[in-house]
Scaffold this motif. Structure first.
Motif, PDB file in Angstrom:
ATOM      1  N   ARG A   1      10.096 -12.668 -30.395  1.00 51.86           N
ATOM      2  CA  ARG A   1      10.909 -12.185 -29.289  1.00 51.86           C
ATOM      3  C   ARG A   1      10.066 -12.152 -28.027  1.00 51.86           C
ATOM      4  NH1 ARG A   1      14.221  -8.514 -32.316  1.00 51.86           N
ATOM      5  NH2 ARG A   1      14.929  -9.755 -34.084  1.00 51.86           N
ATOM      6  N   SER A   2      10.616 -12.675 -26.948  1.00 54.89           N
ATOM      7  CA  SER A   2       9.935 -12.614 -25.655  1.00 54.89           C
ATOM      8  C   SER A   2      10.403 -11.366 -24.916  1.00 54.89           C
ATOM      9  CB  SER A   2      10.244 -13.867 -24.836  1.00 54.89           C
ATOM     10  OG  SER A   2       9.795 -15.021 -25.498  1.00 54.89           O
ATOM     11  N   VAL A   3       9.473 -10.674 -24.258  1.00 51.07           N
ATOM     12  CA  VAL A   3       9.784  -9.473 -23.489  1.00 51.07           C
ATOM     13  C   VAL A   3       9.492  -9.758 -22.027  1.00 51.07           C
ATOM     14  CG1 VAL A   3       9.324  -7.018 -23.173  1.00 51.07           C
ATOM     15  CG2 VAL A   3       9.218  -8.023 -25.475  1.00 51.07           C
ATOM     16  N   LEU A   4      10.450  -9.425 -21.165  1.00 50.62           N
ATOM     17  CA  LEU A   4      10.336  -9.723 -19.735  1.00 50.62           C
ATOM     18  C   LEU A   4      10.878  -8.546 -18.947  1.00 50.62           C
ATOM     19  CD1 LEU A   4       9.514 -12.185 -17.925  1.00 50.62           C
ATOM     20  CD2 LEU A   4      11.950 -12.758 -17.843  1.00 50.62           C
ATOM     21  N   ALA A   5      10.359  -8.333 -17.756  1.00 55.80           N
ATOM     22  CA  ALA A   5      10.831  -7.265 -16.872  1.00 55.80           C
ATOM     23  C   ALA A   5      11.451  -7.888 -15.622  1.00 55.80           C
ATOM     24  CB  ALA A   5       9.679  -6.334 -16.501  1.00 55.80           C
ATOM     25  N   ILE A   6      12.658  -7.433 -15.268  1.00 57.19           N
ATOM     26  CA  ILE A   6      13.355  -7.971 -14.101  1.00 57.19           C
ATOM     27  C   ILE A   6      14.044  -6.844 -13.336  1.00 57.19           C
ATOM     28  CG2 ILE A   6      13.844 -10.131 -15.328  1.00 57.19           C
ATOM     29  CD1 ILE A   6      16.832  -9.145 -15.392  1.00 57.19           C
ATOM     30  N   SER A   7      14.557  -7.206 -12.189  1.00 59.07           N
ATOM     31  CA  SER A   7      15.474  -6.344 -11.451  1.00 59.07           C
ATOM     32  C   SER A   7      16.648  -7.207 -11.017  1.00 59.07           C
ATOM     33  CB  SER A   7      14.801  -5.715 -10.231  1.00 59.07           C
ATOM     34  OG  SER A   7      15.772  -5.067  -9.429  1.00 59.07           O
ATOM     35  N   ALA A   8      17.796  -7.025 -11.667  1.00 56.44           N
ATOM     36  CA  ALA A   8      18.974  -7.813 -11.306  1.00 56.44           C
ATOM     37  C   ALA A   8      19.468  -7.432  -9.913  1.00 56.44           C
ATOM     38  CB  ALA A   8      20.076  -7.605 -12.344  1.00 56.44           C
ATOM     39  N   ALA A   9      19.455  -6.138  -9.613  1.00 59.22           N
ATOM     40  CA  ALA A   9      19.958  -5.684  -8.317  1.00 59.22           C
ATOM     41  C   ALA A   9      19.096  -6.193  -7.170  1.00 59.22           C
ATOM     42  CB  ALA A   9      20.031  -4.159  -8.290  1.00 59.22           C
ATOM     43  N   ALA A  10      17.778  -6.263  -7.388  1.00 58.66           N
ATOM     44  CA  ALA A  10      16.865  -6.711  -6.339  1.00 58.66           C
ATOM     45  C   ALA A  10      16.484  -8.180  -6.477  1.00 58.66           C
ATOM     46  CB  ALA A  10      15.597  -5.849  -6.358  1.00 58.66           C
ATOM     47  N   SER A  11      17.052  -8.860  -7.454  1.00 56.52           N
ATOM     48  CA  SER A  11      16.796 -10.289  -7.702  1.00 56.52           C
ATOM     49  C   SER A  11      15.309 -10.581  -7.892  1.00 56.52           C
ATOM     50  CB  SER A  11      17.359 -11.145  -6.548  1.00 56.52           C
ATOM     51  OG  SER A  11      18.753 -11.000  -6.464  1.00 56.52           O
ATOM     52  N   ARG A  12      14.659  -9.762  -8.686  1.00 53.89           N
ATOM     53  CA  ARG A  12      13.239  -9.955  -8.955  1.00 53.89           C
ATOM     54  C   ARG A  12      13.034 -10.542 -10.348  1.00 53.89           C
ATOM     55  NH1 ARG A  12      10.487  -4.251  -7.791  1.00 53.89           N
ATOM     56  NH2 ARG A  12       8.750  -5.342  -8.847  1.00 53.89           N
ATOM     57  N   ASN A  13      12.186 -11.566 -10.435  1.00 49.69           N
ATOM     58  CA  ASN A  13      11.811 -12.223 -11.701  1.00 49.69           C
ATOM     59  C   ASN A  13      12.972 -12.944 -12.377  1.00 49.69           C
ATOM     60  OD1 ASN A  13       9.241 -11.259 -11.333  1.00 49.69           O
ATOM     61  ND2 ASN A  13       9.345  -9.695 -12.935  1.00 49.69           N
ATOM     62  N   LEU A  14      14.038 -13.231 -11.618  1.00 52.93           N
ATOM     63  CA  LEU A  14      15.176 -13.922 -12.231  1.00 52.93           C
ATOM     64  C   LEU A  14      14.845 -15.380 -12.546  1.00 52.93           C
ATOM     65  CD1 LEU A  14      18.234 -12.480 -10.268  1.00 52.93           C
ATOM     66  CD2 LEU A  14      17.156 -11.684 -12.389  1.00 52.93           C
ATOM     67  N   ASP A  15      14.039 -16.005 -11.688  1.00 51.28           N
ATOM     68  CA  ASP A  15      13.645 -17.392 -11.976  1.00 51.28           C
ATOM     69  C   ASP A  15      12.836 -17.479 -13.266  1.00 51.28           C
ATOM     70  OD1 ASP A  15      14.921 -18.360  -9.759  1.00 51.28           O
ATOM     71  OD2 ASP A  15      13.131 -18.346  -8.476  1.00 51.28           O
ATOM     72  N   ALA A  16      11.957 -16.514 -13.469  1.00 55.06           N
ATOM     73  CA  ALA A  16      11.170 -16.499 -14.711  1.00 55.06           C
ATOM     74  C   ALA A  16      12.082 -16.307 -15.914  1.00 55.06           C
ATOM     75  CB  ALA A  16      10.122 -15.382 -14.651  1.00 55.06           C
ATOM     76  N   LEU A  17      13.094 -15.457 -15.768  1.00 52.67           N
ATOM     77  CA  LEU A  17      14.049 -15.247 -16.860  1.00 52.67           C
ATOM     78  C   LEU A  17      14.793 -16.535 -17.186  1.00 52.67           C
ATOM     79  CD1 LEU A  17      15.734 -13.567 -18.833  1.00 52.67           C
ATOM     80  CD2 LEU A  17      17.180 -12.895 -16.886  1.00 52.67           C
ATOM     81  N   LEU A  18      15.295 -17.217 -16.144  1.00 47.88           N
ATOM     82  CA  LEU A  18      16.052 -18.441 -16.384  1.00 47.88           C
ATOM     83  C   LEU A  18      15.173 -19.532 -16.997  1.00 47.88           C
ATOM     84  CD1 LEU A  18      18.372 -18.667 -13.247  1.00 47.88           C
ATOM     85  CD2 LEU A  18      18.982 -18.044 -15.582  1.00 47.88           C
ATOM     86  N   ASN A  19      13.934 -19.637 -16.527  1.00 48.32           N
ATOM     87  CA  ASN A  19      13.033 -20.639 -17.121  1.00 48.32           C
ATOM     88  C   ASN A  19      12.836 -20.379 -18.609  1.00 48.32           C
ATOM     89  OD1 ASN A  19      12.651 -22.018 -14.706  1.00 48.32           O
ATOM     90  ND2 ASN A  19      10.866 -20.797 -14.127  1.00 48.32           N
ATOM     91  N   LEU A  20      12.730 -19.111 -18.960  1.00 48.50           N
ATOM     92  CA  LEU A  20      12.568 -18.759 -20.371  1.00 48.50           C
ATOM     93  C   LEU A  20      13.849 -19.061 -21.161  1.00 48.50           C
ATOM     94  CD1 LEU A  20      10.293 -17.640 -22.073  1.00 48.50           C
ATOM     95  CD2 LEU A  20      11.151 -15.332 -21.637  1.00 48.50           C
ATOM     96  N   VAL A  21      14.997 -18.817 -20.519  1.00 44.15           N
ATOM     97  CA  VAL A  21      16.277 -19.123 -21.166  1.00 44.15           C
ATOM     98  C   VAL A  21      16.383 -20.619 -21.455  1.00 44.15           C
ATOM     99  CG1 VAL A  21      18.778 -19.237 -20.800  1.00 44.15           C
ATOM    100  CG2 VAL A  21      17.531 -17.131 -20.275  1.00 44.15           C
ATOM    101  N   TRP A  22      16.048 -21.443 -20.462  1.00 44.17           N
ATOM    102  CA  TRP A  22      16.169 -22.900 -20.667  1.00 44.17           C
ATOM    103  C   TRP A  22      15.222 -23.353 -21.787  1.00 44.17           C
ATOM    104  CZ3 TRP A  22      20.236 -22.172 -18.558  1.00 44.17           C
ATOM    105  CH2 TRP A  22      20.465 -21.904 -17.218  1.00 44.17           C
ATOM    106  N   GLN A  23      14.023 -22.788 -21.828  1.00 50.10           N
ATOM    107  CA  GLN A  23      13.087 -23.157 -22.894  1.00 50.10           C
ATOM    108  C   GLN A  23      13.627 -22.767 -24.267  1.00 50.10           C
ATOM    109  OE1 GLN A  23       9.213 -21.469 -22.073  1.00 50.10           O
ATOM    110  NE2 GLN A  23       9.224 -22.170 -19.948  1.00 50.10           N
TER     111      GLN A  23
END
Length: 346
Positions: free
Chosen positions: A306-328
């Motif tokens: 399991r990959s663990v990631l920290a983001i902020s949806a409201a502040a649009s932080r680290n969303l690109d990293a999340l999507l890159n992980l999703v595509w992988q």
């Protein structure tokens, strides 16, 4: 539009037309003999997957569907007209089961998929079929057969590749709203999402991937508590799950465990489905508190799977990293074969 994802309907094929007794009578044809025509075949009932439908709402107001009966035969060996087929349009992703036994009859996943659910009855034979050397003027005919009749259970399971799950108020609706053009209801109280929301997220290659925001799960959801039991079925088709956590929750690890237990209790392979554990609302934490939360969650999940990631949806932080992980993850979790084709009633 009201979201309805289950319906029970009755379907009946058309009755075959009766054969008739008739004799050929023409001026210059003495002893013309039997000429009764056969009845026409009854119409079939078919289900058709339609990409323009998103819900089973139509079946809330109409429960009985019957195809047209065949017409009776005519003189001069004329066969009666067959009944028109009845085509019922359903959303893509509809599973069809026999309501009495629960047996899966078909799974309509792609636009244009068809499933025969009730065959029309065969037409009866006219007296022309019973001519023989022993009986030169038969007056026998047969009636048309009744069409098949079934009670069906329809279940809509959304066709999404990525499912976003988590406790109420974890920020699932906010995340799908910033990743896609979906506009779900968002508020600062639990259970604002009462129906699954779909959003299409564009990949770097230009293709679209469907994300589904599943209404919040709570303890006991797999047994019917809260809203989760009604919507867990919608993540059965997903290839990847995003388990969203409220990073500011005082019971962070228990929140993680609650949803994990419900996935295991529901079954259908959800506990083994690839997923990402994502801490949301990191803007509410100090850096040192966030580091502690990440460390605690990483220690609680299965290392390496399991990959663990920290983001902020409201502040649009680290969303690109999340999507890159999703595509992988999606690339690694490509299905070996496409979803099953309709099975039919046999």
């Amino acid at each position: 539009m009201q979201f309805i994802d289950q319906a029970r309907i009755a379907v009946k094929g058309g009755r075959g037309g009766d054969g008739i007794v008739a004799f050929r009578r023409e001026k210059y044809v003495p002893a013309g003999g039997p000429a009764g025509g056969d009845g026409g075949r009854g119409g079939d009932v078919l289900l058709l997957a339609d990409a323009n439908l998103q819900t089973l709402l139509d079946f809330k107001y109409r429960r009985l569907f019957q195809a047209v009966d065949g017409r009776r035969g005519g003189p001069n060996r004329c066969t009666g007209a067959s009944g028109d087929h009845l085509v019922i349009r359903v959303p893509c992703g509809t599973e069809v089961r026999d309501a009495r036994t629960g047996i899966l009859l078909g799974d309509l996943t792609a636009p244009g998929d068809e499933l025969l659910v009730a065959a029309g009855g065969r037409g009866g034979l006219g007296n022309a079929h019973y001519l023989s050397n022993r009986n030169r003027a038969p007056e026998k005919f047969t009636e048309g057969k009744e069409g098949e009749e079934w009670t069906l259970q329809l279940e809509l399971k959304l066709l999404a590749e990525v499912g976003i799950i988590g406790l109420p108020n974890a920020g699932k609706s906010t995340l799908i709203s910033v990743l896609s053009a979906a506009r779900p209801k968002i508020a600062d109280y639990p259970f604002t999402t009462l129906v699954p929301n779909l959003g299409v997220v564009r990949r770097p290659s230009g293709d679209g991937t469907v994300f589904a925001d599943i209404p919040g799960l709570i303890a006991g959801a797999a047994q019917g508590a809260g809203l989760g039991h009604d919507f867990l079925r919608h993540i059965e088709r997903t290839r990847l799950l995003i388990h969203l956590l409220d990073a500011a929750s005082p019971t962070l690890l228990e929140d993680l465990a609650v949803v994990e237990r419900e996935l295991s209790a529901y079954g259908h392979g959800l506990a083994q489905r690839p997923r990402l554990v994502v801490l949301n609302k990191i803007e509410l934490l100090q850096p040192e508190d966030l580091a502690q939360a990440l460390e605690a969650v990483e220690a609680a999940v299965d290392p390496g799977s399991r990959s663990v990631l920290a983001i902020s949806a409201a502040a649009s932080r680290n969303l690109d990293a999340l999507l890159n992980l999703v595509w992988q993850e999606l690339e690694a979790a490509k299905p070996a074969q496409p979803l099953g084709a309709p099975l039919g009633l046999g």
